[in-house]
Design a protein around this motif. Structure first.
Motif, PDB file in Angstrom:
ATOM      1  N   LEU A  27      17.736  19.417  -0.688  1.00  0.00           N
ATOM      2  CA  LEU A  27      16.711  20.136  -1.427  1.00  0.00           C
ATOM      3  C   LEU A  27      16.347  21.384  -0.633  1.00  0.00           C
ATOM      4  O   LEU A  27      16.124  21.312   0.572  1.00  0.00           O
ATOM      5  N   ALA A  28      16.334  22.527  -1.283  1.00  0.00           N
ATOM      6  CA  ALA A  28      15.977  23.768  -0.597  1.00  0.00           C
ATOM      7  C   ALA A  28      14.683  24.310  -1.187  1.00  0.00           C
ATOM      8  O   ALA A  28      14.555  24.450  -2.393  1.00  0.00           O
ATOM      9  N   GLY A  39      15.300  28.243   9.182  1.00  0.00           N
ATOM     10  CA  GLY A  39      16.655  28.585   9.589  1.00  0.00           C
ATOM     11  C   GLY A  39      17.179  27.855  10.805  1.00  0.00           C
ATOM     12  O   GLY A  39      18.298  28.069  11.218  1.00  0.00           O
ATOM     13  N   ALA A  40      16.362  26.962  11.378  1.00  0.00           N
ATOM     14  CA  ALA A  40      16.829  26.224  12.544  1.00  0.00           C
ATOM     15  C   ALA A  40      16.636  24.735  12.320  1.00  0.00           C
ATOM     16  O   ALA A  40      15.690  24.341  11.636  1.00  0.00           O
ATOM     17  N   PRO A  41      17.517  23.912  12.880  1.00  0.00           N
ATOM     18  CA  PRO A  41      17.344  22.458  12.704  1.00  0.00           C
ATOM     19  C   PRO A  41      15.998  22.027  13.286  1.00  0.00           C
ATOM     20  O   PRO A  41      15.588  22.525  14.327  1.00  0.00           O
ATOM     21  N   ALA A  42      15.347  21.136  12.583  1.00  0.00           N
ATOM     22  CA  ALA A  42      14.027  20.703  13.036  1.00  0.00           C
ATOM     23  C   ALA A  42      13.972  19.186  13.023  1.00  0.00           C
ATOM     24  O   ALA A  42      14.580  18.538  12.185  1.00  0.00           O
ATOM     25  N   LEU A  44      12.296  25.711   4.003  1.00  0.00           N
ATOM     26  CA  LEU A  44      12.528  24.328   4.435  1.00  0.00           C
ATOM     27  C   LEU A  44      13.679  23.765   3.610  1.00  0.00           C
ATOM     28  O   LEU A  44      13.705  23.927   2.390  1.00  0.00           O
ATOM     29  N   GLU A  45      14.626  23.152   4.277  1.00  0.00           N
ATOM     30  CA  GLU A  45      15.789  22.669   3.554  1.00  0.00           C
ATOM     31  C   GLU A  45      16.197  21.285   4.060  1.00  0.00           C
ATOM     32  O   GLU A  45      16.298  21.058   5.269  1.00  0.00           O
ATOM     33  N   ALA A  46      16.382  20.390   3.130  1.00  0.00           N
ATOM     34  CA  ALA A  46      16.922  19.068   3.462  1.00  0.00           C
ATOM     35  C   ALA A  46      18.415  19.113   3.164  1.00  0.00           C
ATOM     36  O   ALA A  46      18.814  19.541   2.084  1.00  0.00           O
ATOM     37  N   GLY A  96      21.906  13.275   7.971  1.00  0.00           N
ATOM     38  CA  GLY A  96      21.588  14.580   7.411  1.00  0.00           C
ATOM     39  C   GLY A  96      20.668  15.337   8.338  1.00  0.00           C
ATOM     40  O   GLY A  96      20.284  14.851   9.399  1.00  0.00           O
ATOM     41  N   GLU A  97      20.331  16.568   7.953  1.00  0.00           N
ATOM     42  CA  GLU A  97      19.437  17.320   8.828  1.00  0.00           C
ATOM     43  C   GLU A  97      18.423  18.112   8.042  1.00  0.00           C
ATOM     44  O   GLU A  97      18.575  18.376   6.852  1.00  0.00           O
ATOM     45  N   LEU A  98      17.382  18.446   8.757  1.00  0.00           N
ATOM     46  CA  LEU A  98      16.270  19.179   8.201  1.00  0.00           C
ATOM     47  C   LEU A  98      16.322  20.579   8.811  1.00  0.00           C
ATOM     48  O   LEU A  98      16.379  20.731  10.030  1.00  0.00           O
ATOM     49  N   ILE A  99      16.343  21.583   7.961  1.00  0.00           N
ATOM     50  CA  ILE A  99      16.376  22.960   8.469  1.00  0.00           C
ATOM     51  C   ILE A  99      15.033  23.599   8.139  1.00  0.00           C
ATOM     52  O   ILE A  99      14.637  23.643   6.972  1.00  0.00           O
TER      53      ILE A  99
END
Lengths: 516, 321
Positions: free
Chosen positions: A29-30, A69-72, A9-11, A63-66
């Motif tokens: 944040l990863a 590995g995919a945008p969520a 999960l990555e912000a 920003g995006e949430l990954i």
């Protein structure tokens, strides 16, 4: 822990604004699979907002949430949960009156013939799952009949059982016994070994260092630091949280407290105006002693959750105590009664002025007079003339800016609202004033005025207990500082020792083994 | 600190089955004290007269467990009865379908308002109570008009039966069993408990909170309508001025049956026991003879107060300090 793995999960540069506030400002944040990631920061740093973005409660503005590995984009907490992001909230968010098994299995009950729930299988499965967490109990019992530790464990088991890949824990140990904390930690380590990413939010430094691999420090909606926890010394971590540069912790000033006032108290002959002894409340306070002499400003230092507000509330009787007593000017105060405390001359300016203080729709005049009404009336009939006089005096003295005494308080600025509250408590002529974050959320000018006022009041002989997360305010405002950690006083600083670095050092000291 | 498991279990049993125990005790006392009490005829009359309240109370149990309240059931009971009597001129099917569709629609609308807009159930269903009641008075010439049942098959539904009991008693029993299964053994039932026990928590646990609420009010409306239909069949007419204050009797029965007015706990068995308890109290007072039936309300009121106090104490015993 496999550092090379891709983040689960990555912000990326997440921003979130609320009216008037930027809660998150480009936060990245990863989260790696199989790591326990500490998320720390003081009140208002953006921790809860970030968690809520992760769990679909809030949608980010930028920003995006990954995820995987995919945008969520999670629309609801349920979406996030179905995707594998589970959250365990500070207050156990289960249904207290339902049985343990039904709580654990809600939404995925085993079905028998005709789609009807197979209760025997449900109980069996619940028992088996909980046994994996070291919990052996009658799963037919209502959840509320069990201890908080077991409830927390049920919440955790539930969170993990739904195939979670990320588990977020918000202050999971705040209501646990030491033994239960140990069980929780072994479960967390097991999750980590299973490749689950754990986000761990806590203010208890000992716990962070015991169970977390990496840390991200948030401050004012931005990432102040991120990296391996073991390499970060405690003092440095606290400095990061509080927004202080270790190398140049200044004592010089922006605040309006007069500096020449710090003096040796003349205790001879004088009695403390308030003396609290052994304030104890299960899970919250562990034998806190606080004394304030007339004309003294005592600061309470410590991180969020250390028990500062609770100490103040315990003194005024707003928090039920398991043990301890409070003496006001030498006379014992009936604990657990705010009325008795007010009558004895103890006033608390609460932390959350919206929820616990002002009555927005009432006028300035009514808000000020509220607590003092008994002293302004005869045989239950309130004297208008007396109220006018008191209100006039305090509006002038505190420089409350309002169109008239009859203006509703909700129309005033935050600083003026705070002054109205202060006036309310001063109007009852207290012997001691407990101030919980008196300058939070008010503008710089009003802040300085409130600070100057605290000074003046102490000069006049009032005892003041000052709680502030602003270290500078604490250092410059207080004559003496008690440092709290996990509900106990861990240090007392006075005279030349009242400095920011000494407070931080005191907070950072490795906690003695809990007495259990 | 810890309630001993023994004490906890005792208080749980009392909470769930207290009404049943008192009911049993009252029946025994009544049988000993009055010769004419423990007769098949009297038992049948208690069961028949309780069956209509019981059907409504089953729906109300779901509503109250979900943390809500439905004040509209008294009005819907009448609405259902009048529509059934009116519809009976077009045959049995219309006599059943028309009132159920109409009452279900009112329940559905109330549920949607409560679940989707977050309005207080008390207010929404109070509006339902007043609106439907007013509509009844308006179309019936201030209650002067009575709608006679025109279909004999429909009338038999309310008046016929076997073994000394009329069909409504059997229908009530079937509904109660179905409701028990629905509440205890299906996901929907679990969701009702979860929503009433901790709405926010339920949402976070993935319970479809809004949908659950809508269904609950829909069900309550349908059951109130059905009770009205059966009552109209029994009376062979739809009377518009019946059922005033009925919602309060139903709520009283549900609470006496051990369902918490604050939601989250309760059950169908308790509700049925609560309804029968009120029926038995009424019957006993009739046995005494020289007391007016108004005393039934006095006794019910006292009993309700007692139950609420007992629940408070039991609730405390079940919780940890």
């Amino acid at each position: 822990m496999s550092q090379s793995a891709a983040p689960v999960l990555e912000a990326r540069q997440i921003s979130k604004r609320f009216p008037g506030v930027v809660a998150l400002d480009g936060v990245s944040l990863a989260l790696l699979p199989g790591e326990v990631h500490a998320l720390v920061g003081e009140n208002g740093a953006g921790k809860s907002t970030l968690i809520k973005v992760f769990t679909g409660v809030h949608r980010p503005d930028g920003g995006e949430l990954i995820y995987n590995g995919a945008p969520a984009a999670f629309g609801t907490p349920l979406d996030a949960q179905r995707a594998g992001i589970s959250t365990i909230y500070q207050e156990v968010n289960l249904v207290p009156m339902m049985s343990v098994a039904r709580n654990l299995m809600l939404g995925r009950e085993p079905r028998g013939r005709l789609g009807v729930i197979d209760t025997a299988r449900m109980y069996g499965e619940a028992e088996r799952i909980l046994a994996g967490y070291g919990v052996v109990t009658d799963v037919r019992r209502p959840l509320r009949a069990l201890g908080m530790g077991v409830q927390q464990m049920v919440a955790l088991a539930r969170a993990v059982a739904i195939d979670a890949r990320v588990v977020i824990m918000d202050e999971p140990t705040s209501s646990l016994e030491p033994r239960e904390v140990e069980t929780l930690f072994s479960v967390i380590r097991k999750l980590r070994d299973d490749g689950i990413a754990v986000v761990y939010v806590s203010h208890r430094l000992d716990e962070l260092y015991e169970v977390c691999d990496r840390v991200t420090v948030l401050r004012d909606g931005r990432v102040a630091h991120t990296g391996p926890l073991a390499e970060l010394e405690r003092l440095k971590l606290i400095a990061l949280m509080l927004g202080r540069d270790l190398d140049e912790v200044r004592t010089g000033g922006l605040t309006r407290f007069s500096r020449d006032r710090r003096r040796a108290r003349e205790r001879d002959g004088a009695r403390p105006v308030v003396q609290a002894e052994g304030l104890t409340r299960r899970q919250v306070l562990h034998g806190v002693d606080v004394s304030v002499w007339p004309g003294e400003v005592v600061g309470l230092g410590g991180l969020l959750g250390a028990g500062r507000s609770e100490t103040a509330k315990g003194i005024v009787g707003a928090l039920p105590l398991d043990a301890g007593r409070v003496l006001v000017a030498g006379l014992p105060l009936r604990t657990g009664s705010t009325t008795a405390a007010i009558r004895a001359g103890v006033s608390l300016l609460p932390e959350d002025r919206k929820a616990e203080g002002i009555i927005p729709a009432l006028s300035v005049r009514e808000n000020i007079a509220l607590a003092a009404l008994p002293s302004l009336s005869r045989a239950g009939v309130v004297s208008d003339a007396k109220i006018d006089k008191v209100v006039e005096v305090f509006m002038r003295r505190l420089r409350i800016k309002a169109a008239s005494p009859h203006q509703p308080v909700q129309e005033l600025s935050g600083g003026n609202q705070q002054k109205v509250l202060l006036a309310r408590w001063l109007a009852i002529r207290p012997k001691i004033l407990l101030l919980d974050e008196p300058t939070r959320g008010i503008d710089v000018g009003a802040k300085a005025e409130v600070q100057a006022l605290v000074d003046e009041l102490a000069e006049e002989g009032l005892g003041v207990l000052l709680i502030s997360s602003d270290l500078e305010e604490l250092v410059e405002g207080a004559d003496r500082i008690l440092v709290l950690r996990e509900g106990a006083v861990v240090g007392e600083l006075s005279g030349d020792d009242v400095t920011e670095d000494k407070i931080m050092a005191s907070i950072a000291e490795r906690g003695a083994e809990s007495d259990g | 600190m810890t309630a001993t498991p023994g004490r906890e279990q005792v208080s749980r049993v009392l909470q769930q089955h207290g009404a049943l125990m008192v009911l049993a005790a009252l029946v025994i006392v009544g049988s000993v004290a009055f010769d004419s009490f423990a007769t098949a005829g009297n038992a049948a009359s208690v069961l028949v007269s309780s069956s209509f309240t019981a059907i409504i109370a089953v729906g109300m149990t779901f509503v109250i467990i979900s943390g809500g309240i439905d004040l509209s059931v008294g009005s819907l009971f009448v609405f259902g009865g009048v529509l059934a009597a009116y519809g009976s001129q077009y045959g049995l099917f219309v006599a059943l379908a028309l009132p159920l569709a109409a009452c279900g629609l009112v329940g559905l609308l109330q549920g949607l308002l409560i679940a989707r807009t977050g309005m207080a159930p008390f207010i929404v269903t109070l509006a339902g109570l007043l609106g439907v009641r007013g509509l009844m008075l308006a179309i019936s010439n201030e209650g002067a008009t009575t709608y006679l049942v025109k279909d004999s098959a429909f009338a038999r539904l309310g008046q016929g039966g076997v073994l000394g009991l009329t069909w409504p008693v059997y229908i009530t029993a079937l509904l109660a069993v179905a409701a028990m299964v629905l509440l205890q053994r299906t996901a929907f039932g679990q969701n009702v408990y979860a929503v009433g026990g901790n709405e926010q928590g339920a949402a976070l646990m993935g319970v479809p909170v809004a949908r659950t609420k809508v269904y609950v009010y829909l069900m309550s409306g349908l059951l109130a309508g059905l009770a009205g239909v059966l009552n109209a069949a029994r009376l062979s007419s739809g009377v518009t001025i019946l059922g005033i204050g009925l919602e309060l009797d139903v709520i009283a029965a549900v609470v006496i049956g051990g369902t918490l007015l604050t939601g989250g706990a309760g059950g169908i068995t308790g509700t049925i026991a609560g309804v029968l308890l009120l029926g038995v109290i009424q019957s006993l007072i009739n046995q005494v003879g020289n007391l007016t039936s108004a005393f039934q309300q006095v006794v019910s009121g006292l009993f309700l107060a007692l139950v609420v106090v007992a629940q408070r104490l039991l609730g405390r015993a079940q919780r940890l300090g």
